[in-house]
Design a protein around this motif. Sequence first.
Motif, short mmCIF file in Angstrom:
data_model
loop_
_atom_site.label_atom_id
_atom_site.label_comp_id
_atom_site.label_asym_id
_atom_site.label_seq_id
_atom_site.Cartn_x
_atom_site.Cartn_y
_atom_site.Cartn_z
N HIS A 1 -8.70 3.86 -2.16
CA HIS A 1 -8.24 3.22 -0.94
C HIS A 1 -9.38 3.13 0.08
CE1 HIS A 1 -4.22 3.91 -2.52
NE2 HIS A 1 -3.68 3.31 -1.49
N THR A 2 -10.04 4.25 0.32
CA THR A 2 -11.10 4.31 1.32
C THR A 2 -12.22 3.33 0.99
OG1 THR A 2 -10.61 6.63 1.78
CG2 THR A 2 -12.77 5.82 2.45
N GLU A 3 -12.65 3.32 -0.26
CA GLU A 3 -13.78 2.48 -0.65
C GLU A 3 -13.45 1.00 -0.52
OE1 GLU A 3 -15.15 3.45 -4.52
OE2 GLU A 3 -16.13 5.31 -3.87
N LEU B 1 0.83 -1.21 0.00
CA LEU B 1 0.00 0.00 0.00
C LEU B 1 0.87 1.26 0.00
CD1 LEU B 1 -2.96 -0.72 2.45
CD2 LEU B 1 -3.10 -0.32 0.00
N SER B 2 1.88 1.26 0.85
CA SER B 2 2.77 2.41 0.91
C SER B 2 3.48 2.63 -0.42
CB SER B 2 3.81 2.21 2.03
OG SER B 2 4.76 3.26 2.03
N ALA C 1 -15.86 -3.86 -7.44
CA ALA C 1 -16.25 -3.42 -8.79
C ALA C 1 -15.60 -2.11 -9.20
CB ALA C 1 -17.77 -3.32 -8.88
N ARG C 2 -15.68 -1.10 -8.34
CA ARG C 2 -15.19 0.22 -8.75
C ARG C 2 -13.67 0.23 -8.91
NH1 ARG C 2 -17.55 5.34 -5.93
NH2 ARG C 2 -17.02 6.18 -7.99
N ARG D 1 -5.25 12.46 -7.79
CA ARG D 1 -4.88 12.15 -6.41
C ARG D 1 -6.13 11.89 -5.55
NH1 ARG D 1 -2.08 16.15 -5.88
NH2 ARG D 1 -3.44 17.57 -4.75
N LEU D 2 -7.15 12.72 -5.71
CA LEU D 2 -8.39 12.53 -4.95
C LEU D 2 -9.03 11.19 -5.28
CD1 LEU D 2 -9.96 16.11 -5.20
CD2 LEU D 2 -9.00 15.01 -3.16
N ARG D 3 -9.02 10.83 -6.55
CA ARG D 3 -9.60 9.55 -6.98
C ARG D 3 -8.79 8.38 -6.42
NH1 ARG D 3 -13.96 7.07 -9.94
NH2 ARG D 3 -14.36 9.18 -10.71
#
Length: 392
Positions: A197-199, A159-160, A235-236, A190-192
């Motif tokens: 990660h969050t999703e 991840l890092s 999926a996303r 960057r936002l995407r």
Amino acid sequence: MTSPDPGTPAARTGPPDGAASADAAQRRQIARVSEACATFLAARAEEVDDVSPAGAPLVEALTELTRGGKKMRAVLAWIGWRAAGGSPDAVAPVRLGAALELFQAAALIHDDVIDRSDTRRGAPSAHRRFEQLHRGAAHRGEAGHFGVSAAVLAGDLALSWAGQAFGEAQDAAAAERTGAEADDAGREARLRFHRMHTEVIAGQYLDVLDEVRAPAASASEALDRARRVLRHKSARYSTEHPLVLGAALAGAPAALRESLAAAALPTGEAFQLRDDLLGVFGDPETTGKPVGDDLREGKRTELIAHGLFGASEQQARELEAMLGEPRLTAAEVERAREILLGAGAVEAVEASIAELVAAARTGTEQLPSLGAADDVVADLQAVADRLVRRSR
């Protein structure tokens, strides 16, 4: 060098010499991403070696995972980059592909730990590899605990390093742009990337939660829960995020990004529904996973939801008792298959896949009006077809 204006159709690349040329171009891109992963991890191996040579297995586990696979996310990122006018030979989508491969490696490692999976792509999963390392070296303590601990750390490293590789992709993309245009493209990408990660992590948590909380009280609730997990855990990030990330790095306008997302999400959902079917009805020789593992892990997929609420009360109780049973026998898996088939669950999932495929195709057909070249649209459709019709 400045890229062509992403909003100008005339700036697009022309059509290739047919499907064979398109396949060859994708294979070249996959090879470039594979090489980028190997080069990136070789550099990281030197950093780990500076800490201690004993840390080498951490990098080796990631090298093994990023060496194989279909690299569909990397290919989609490349297609998204080209949809926004980016050069097919640019470095940025290659580095973005490497970042996505590292993110995927982290997701696979952590997923196998959570699901207690013994294999991945027909080989031992990462935590089992570390467990074998412990036993082979006759270390002290519990081999199983060491294996899980080391795998978690390898996933954290992935991840890092995915973030680091993504930063390199941003730098490469920015080199082709100047001023506010480069800043806007980098910010959107960057936002995407962080949202992905969050999703995925939140979706993974919902998947774990559904295995232990009280079952849904109705078919609609069960299907809603299953689709929410499917969409955000898999999926996303399988289709939509890679495609839009590539486009965003190339400076795609909002309308194109939104249309790419709308075209890709149904494919990602259909892809995962197909995966759920393969998890119960697939051939282990081609999937690389033991048949029935989703049942043993207690996955509350849409297939299971249709089975539980479409079967008779007695059969539903029988199926419910099988979910989450790690010692499920081959005969019991076959019985679960019979219940699911009899309840119309497979037919219902296949119908959902067909609807999603149609929605994705409709979305893809809108892309030329936003400036996407015909060859790019054809490549996207070909990848979507392969994902949904696969047997592994």
